[in-house]
Each structure stands twice: as structure tokens, then as C-alpha cells.
Design a protein around this motif. Structure first.
Motif, mmCIF file in Angstrom:
data_model
loop_
_atom_site.group_PDB
_atom_site.id
_atom_site.type_symbol
_atom_site.label_atom_id
_atom_site.label_comp_id
_atom_site.label_asym_id
_atom_site.label_seq_id
_atom_site.Cartn_x
_atom_site.Cartn_y
_atom_site.Cartn_z
ATOM 1 N N UNK A 404 38.293 34.442 33.628
ATOM 2 C CA UNK A 404 37.936 35.129 34.879
ATOM 3 C C UNK A 404 38.313 36.608 34.807
ATOM 4 N N UNK A 405 39.514 36.912 34.322
ATOM 5 C CA UNK A 405 39.969 38.298 34.254
ATOM 6 C C UNK A 405 39.170 39.115 33.244
ATOM 7 N N UNK A 406 38.564 38.451 32.254
ATOM 8 C CA UNK A 406 37.750 39.162 31.264
ATOM 9 C C UNK A 406 36.533 39.834 31.884
ATOM 10 N N UNK A 407 36.124 39.368 33.057
ATOM 11 C CA UNK A 407 34.930 39.921 33.698
ATOM 12 C C UNK A 407 35.204 41.232 34.415
ATOM 13 N N UNK A 408 36.462 41.689 34.457
ATOM 14 C CA UNK A 408 36.842 42.886 35.198
ATOM 15 C C UNK A 408 37.070 44.062 34.256
ATOM 16 N N UNK A 409 36.933 45.278 34.788
ATOM 17 C CA UNK A 409 37.387 46.443 34.022
ATOM 18 C C UNK A 409 38.900 46.332 33.785
ATOM 19 N N UNK A 410 39.373 46.942 32.722
ATOM 20 C CA UNK A 410 40.802 46.882 32.366
ATOM 21 C C UNK A 410 41.275 45.433 32.236
ATOM 22 N N UNK A 411 40.436 44.584 31.653
ATOM 23 C CA UNK A 411 40.737 43.151 31.565
ATOM 24 C C UNK A 411 42.013 42.871 30.771
#
Length: 676
Positions: A404-411
Motif C-alpha cells: 500500500x505504501x509503495x503507491x505513494x510518493x516518498x514510499x
């Protein structure tokens, strides 16, 4: 076993505070169950699953009834006059700031669960809802998650913690689960019944934490692999992580509640807020805030129906109901001895109303926001950005958060922050449990040696690793959940006794003692007017104590001795300017009538007002206090005879309370609690 340890300890000069009545059966039971679960994990899990499924299927309505009665009880108490009662003496103040208190609540109450289920549960409810024909799966998934993590679960923690804190701090019983039995068992709590209850609490706490740590270290391992810091998920890596983290937890527990546990809990809360804000503002912010607002309304609009819903008319949803809702209620109940004890330990000085509303609402609202941001955020990303990428990971709960966090900037930064949170949650859960378990095993005897904290930390590490290696964690979790039903019924019995104690407390402490001025006549009105218009300072109180209070006490002591009653005067208690008349006793509390110089900060309006007597910003008044620490009265206008009359009123009240058998809880002289 404890005798052997003590003999060895005496030879090598090692001290122990273990209570053999609790520690021996507790350690033996922990070792036997851990060994059995480790050697025969499949057989144990299979047998326990049969027992659990039978309980869930036939007695699910009992779980719902337990939760309902607990919530109704807490609401009634919180909004009645009983809610004004303090957990401690009437002049007690909270030990910790609101932020520290809430931070420690989270560390013990939810801990790793926020990280593990924050995305996994809403996603699971969306993919496999209670009813297949659900029109809005995301909305219903949010509602179900709120229900499982909200007010109902925290009500169990609040109920158990409140009872323990009340009896420990209000009536100086031990800070232990056995103290909640006092209204029903009286002195028997110091015997086998009390030992049994504390042993149960010890084992429940140990196994609940052991399973939680086992699952937590697997997720931590997954996060480190995801970052590329470790090559793969292996037992040897997990073993190293457990040893290192438990070692840090032991160091934290050795530093005490106010240093290690408090500081780490505050750090964890700060990290949680930081990660939450990152995800909120880097994700679909407007959608998430709108979903949170609508979710809160939907939750409170449906809370009564959800509270009583057992799927009696919707057989298709019954398996979901048993696997999720009833499992959660059993899990909350099974954790309530540990979390309740920990919450009680940090809640001295708060009012019952503040305690109940704080424990029920503040954690629930934060969890609702967390589950919305992570859960609804994951559902939205899965549908609009990842094209089902998260749904495909439904079987990998350990790695879902990091995907889930991989989908965000600055993952990478977000993943590092999440791993750090899991690490600190692991440590805070372990160190708080070590403190609680050591307190239970030693009946809260003070000054426990450091090796005992190391012993319990080592036991937790060994048990977690053995069950993790053999696959016995699920069997242990199932066993813990099975014990929840009988303990839930015990909670209801304890609440009945607690209600009786609250009624007695309210009758006793709310019986107002009138001010001496209430009996004034108009005979010396000029003298009284002069006293009213003359503000007193410390030197004036010294004169008052010497010229009025002490002579009054001396006259009373002479008369009491003629009646065969011993009494004496004590000066300067607690390093304050004070004077006390004490009538000592052995089995009941001493009678104490004290007068202490109490500073009062004067309102600026009065200081600046011209048409009032001249007064400085701080004045001192002689205020009474008593053995039971009820709020006293300002007696600065009383004559010597008025003071004698006031003491006699208190003594008459004391004897009338002592003479009633049902008032034993109030007047009995207990050994001071040593749980802090």
C-alpha cells in the motif's frame, strides 16, 4: 520451583519478590502449555478449534449480551453522580498528562494491531462482506471495522481497568485483579480465590502478548525484506529480531513506568500521527476526510442495531459473524486483564467520568481516523490506481501494508516510518506486559530485583520463538479466545460488586459536614464581621493553630482518656504546617481530624477592588482533612468550642459508619497498595 530458585538465590545472594501462590502455578502452566503447543501444534489447534467453533455457534448471543451490559453499565456510571468519584482520594491529581495517558493507552491497548489490521481488515470486508448482496461494500467494510475496533472493545478495557483502579487507589487494596472481588468475597481475596484470579490474569496476559509478538515480528521481518535490508523471511532472522527487541523491552521495563514505557509510548504516538498525516495528505485527502465524516455518522446511526445483531434471520452471514465479530469480542475480553491492569496503573487521580469517557472515546476516534485513512485509502487506491493489486495480496497480510505504501510518493521514507512504528509498538507492548506480569507474580511487592524482569522477558521471547517455529501460535491464540467466555461472565459479576461499592462510596463521601459558621448566633456578630473582613496569612494560621486548635485537641484528649480511649496530637504531617488529632486503631482506619494551612490564590478582581478590605494575591486558611481524604472545610472563624463540636461531629460520623457491617470496605485498614 520457586522454592528451588529461592534456595539457589540465597546461596548466591539473589533476592526475589515472587509470591509462590501465584508464580509457581503460573510458571508451571505457562511452560506446560507452551511445550504442548510447540510439540503438537496441529493436533492442539484442531482440538481447540472444535471447542471454539462449538462455543461460538451456540453461545454467540452471550458474547453480545456481555458487551451490551458492560457498555450500558459504563454509560450509567459515567453520567451519574458516581462519575464524580476520583480514583484515589478526593484531592488526588492525575499522574500523567492527557497526551502521555492516551499514548500509553494505545501502546498497551492496540499496539501492533493498528499496523497489522489497518489495511487488512477493511480490504477483507470489501472482498468478502457479511452479506454478498451488499450495495456499497466499501461503506459497509468501514462500518464493520469501526464496530470491531471502537467503543465496544474499549468498554471491556475500561470496565476491568476501572474496577482495579478504584479499589486500589480509593481503598488501598492491591493493584491486582483480585481486588475487584472484594465486595463479594471480602477477606477470601487474600486466599486461594485471589491467587487463582491473579494466576489466570498472569497466563492470559502472557499468552496474549506472546501471540501478538509472534505475529508482529513476522510483519516486521516482511517490512525489512520489502526495504531490501534483509534477503528473505526466515525463522533465524525472526529469532534475532525477537531477542534484540525483547532485550530493549527489558531495558525499558527496568527504567520504570515514568521513563521507558512513558517515553516510548509518546514516541510511538508521535510516529503514528506523523505517518497518518503523510498518508492522508499524499493520498486522496478530500475523499478520506469525507469518508471519515460519513463513517462516524453511519457508525453512530447503526450502533444499536449492530450491538444486538446476531444474524439470526440471515443465515448466510452467520459464518462471517462468528469469524469476525465474535472472534473480536473474545479477543477483547481475553486481553482485558492485561490492558485493564495497565490502564489502572496509569490512571490514578482521574475521576470515574473522565476515565470512562477518555478510554471509550479518545482511542476509538483516533482508530476510526486511522482505519479510514489506511483502510478506505487502500480500497480507493486498489480500485482507482492499482487495478486490484492490493486485492491480489489478500493472503499476504504481513506485506499488504508495505505494498500500500509503495503507491505513494516518498514510499521508502513511509515504509521506514512504518517499520520504525512496528518496532516501537513491539517494544512498548512487551515492556508494559513485563511490568504487569512481574507485578502479578509478586503480588505487587515493591523493589523487585532486576533479574525478574529479565526472567519474564526471556520467557516471552522463548515462548514466542518456540510457537513461531512449530506453528503453534494459532493454537495458542485459539486457547486464549476459548477462555474469554467464562471470564466475560466473571466481568459481569465483578461489575455487580463494583456497583455496590460505588453506592456505598457515594452515600459516605457525599454526606456533607456543615461549616462551623452554620451554627453561629447573632451574639458575637461584630467579632464575626471583623474576622470575615480580615484576610489571614501564614503567620495568622500559626497563631490560630496554637491558640484555638491545639487547646481544643488537648481538652478532647483529656476527656477521651477519662473514657478509656487513647488519642494523641501530631504536628507537621507531610512537611506542611498542620496539626492532627489521631485516635489509633488496629483493624479499622485511624480516626484523624487534621487542620492544615492551605494557600489560596486570590482573584485579581478582589485585589484591585477598592470597596473591599486590602488583600494580597495569596492568603492562607486553616482547612480540615480526614483519614479518608474527603474534602475538608475552612474553619478560620470557629472558636475553640466550635472546633471541639466539629471534631465530635466527625467522630460521631466515624463511629456510625464503623458500626454498620456493610461499610467494611470503607473503614477497614488495608495494607497500602504497592502497585505504582
Amino acid at each position: 520451583m520457586i522454592r528451588i530458585l529461592k534456595r539457589i538465590g540465597r546461596k548466591i545472594n539473589v533476592r526475589t519478590t515472587f509470591a509462590k501462590e501465584v508464580a509457581i502455578p503460573g510458571i508451571i502452566l505457562l511452560l506446560l502449555l507452551s511445550i504442548f503447543g510447540g510439540l503438537f501444534p496441529s493436533e492442539t489447534e484442531q482440538t481447540l478449534n472444535l471447542v471454539q467453533n462449538s462455543i461460538y455457534e451456540h453461545l454467540s448471543w452471550v458474547y453480545m449480551l456481555i458487551l451490551t451490559l458492560v457498555i450500558v453499565f459504563l454509560i450509567i456510571v459515567a453520567f451519574s453522580k458516581k462519575g464524580n468519584i476520583r480514583l484515589g482520594s478526593d484531592d488526588s491529581k492525575p499522574q500523567y498528562s492527557l497526551f502521555s495517558w492516551i499514548s500509553m493507552l494505545f501502546s498497551a491497548g492496540v499496539g501492533i494491531g493498528l499496523m497489522y489490521f489497518g489495511i487488512a481488515e477493511p480490504m477483507a470486508h470489501t472482498l468478502n462482506p457479511a452479506m454478498a448482496d451488499s450495495l456499497n461494500r466499501a461503506k459497509e467494510a468501514q462500518l464493520d471495522t469501526f464496530f470491531h475496533w471502537g467503543i465496544h472493545g474499549w468498554a471491556l478495557y475500561a470496565a476491568v481497568g476501572l474496577m482495579i483502579a478504584y479499589f486500589a487507589y480509593r481503598y488501598r487494596l492491591p493493584l491486582s485483579l483480585r481486588s475487584a472481588l472484594y465486595p463479594l468475597l471480602k477477606e477470601k481475596i487474600n486466599g486461594k480465590w485471589g491467587d487463582f484470579v491473579d494466576t489466570f490474569a498472569l497466563c492470559s496476559t502472557f499468552f496474549g502478548i506472546a501471540t501478538s509478538l509472534g505475529f508482529g515480528v513476522v510483519q516486521l521481518n516482511a517490512g525489512l525484506v520489502h526495504l531490501g535490508w534483509l534477503p528473505e523471511k526466515t525463522f533465524s532472522v525472526q529469532a534475532i529480531l525477537v531477542v534484540v527487541l525483547i532485550g530493549l523491552a527489558i531495558l525499558s521495563s527496568l527504567s520504570g513506568m515514568n521513563k521507558g514505557v512513558k517515553k516510548l509510548s509518546e514516541l510511538n504516538m508521535s510516529l503514528a500521527v506523523l505517518l497518518l498525516l503523510f498518508v492522508l495528505f499524499l493520498g486522496p485527502t478530500i475523499y478520506l476526510l469525507s469518508a471519515f465524516s460519513e463513517g462516524i455518522g453511519y457508525y453512530f446511526n447503526n450502533i444499536i442495531e449492530l450491538t444486538f445483531k446476531t444474524f439470526a434471520f440471515e443465515e448466510a452471514g452467520k459464518p462471517w459473524f462468528l469469524d469476525w465479530t465474535i472472534m473480536y469480542w473474545a479477543w477483547w475480553i481475553s486481553w482485558s486483564p492485561f490492558v485493564g491492569l495497565f490502564i489502572a496503573r496509569i490512571s490514578k487521580g482521574r475521576t470515574i467520568r473522565e476515565f470512562i469517557l477518555g478510554v471509550l472515546l479518545i482511542p476509538s476516534l483516533f482508530i476510526f481516523l486511522w482505519m479510514t485513512v489506511f483502510g478506505n485509502g487502500a480500497i480507493w487506491l486498489d480500485e482507482h490506481v492499482l487495478s486490484g493489486g492490493l486485492s491480489a495480496l489478500a493472503g499476504d497480510l504481513d506485506g499488504m501494508l508495505f505494498a500500500f505504501l509503495d503507491a505513494f510518493p516518498m514510499s521508502t521514507l513511509l515504509t521506514i516510518l512504518a517499520v520504525l512504528m512496528i518496532t516501537v509498538f513491539f517494544i512498548t507492548s512487551a515492556d508494559s506486559s513485563i511490568l504487569v506480569i512481574n507485578g502479578l507474580s509478586s503480588k505487587n511487592r515493591p523493589n523487585a530485583p532486576k533479574w525478574q524482569y529479565v526472567f519474564w522477558g526471556g520467557m516471552l521471547a522463548a515462548s514466542s520463538l518456540a510457537l513461531l517455529y512449530s506453528g503453534g501460535l494459532h493454537a495458542l491464540q485459539t486457547m486464549t479466545l476459548i477462555t474469554a467466555l467464562p471470564f466475560g461472565l466473571i466481568i459481569l459479576v465483578l461489575l455487580y460488586g463494583f456497583w455496590k461499592a460505588l453506592r456505598l462510596d457515594q452515600l459516605y463521601y457525599n454526606s456533607d459536614v456543615p461549616y462551623g459558621s452554620g451554627s453561629w448566633s447573632g451574639k458575637d456578630w461584630r467579632h464575626h464581621l471583623n474576622e470575615i473582613l480580615s484576610f489571614s496569612y501564614k503567620k495568622d494560621v500559626v497563631i490560630f493553630l496554637k491558640n484555638r486548635v491545639e487547646p481544643a485537641f488537648e481538652d478532647l484528649i483529656k476527656e477521651l482518656k477519662l473514657k478509656g480511649v487513647d488519642a494523641y496530637i501530631r504536628k507537621g504531617k507531610r512537611g506542611k504546617l498542620s496539626l492532627e488529632l489521631i485516635i489509633p486503631h488496629h483493624t479499622i482506619r485511624d480516626f484523624r481530624y487534621g487542620v492544615m494551612a492551605t494557600p489560596l490564590v486570590v482573584s485579581d478582581c478582589l485585589v484591585e477592588e477598592e470597596n473591599t478590605p486590602t488583600v494580597e494575591s495569596t492568603v492562607y486558611v486553616p482547612v480540615t482533612y480526614y483519614e479518608d481524604r474527603r474534602a475538608g472545610n475552612d474553619i478560620q472563624y470557629l472558636s475553640k468550642e466550635d472546633i471541639i463540636a466539629d471534631v465530635l461531629r466527625e467522630y460521631e460520623r466515624f463511629l456510625s459508619v464503623v458500626s454498620v457491617r456493610s461499610n467494611e470496605l470503607i473503614v477497614k485498614d488495608y495494607t497500602p497498595a504497592t502497585g505504582e
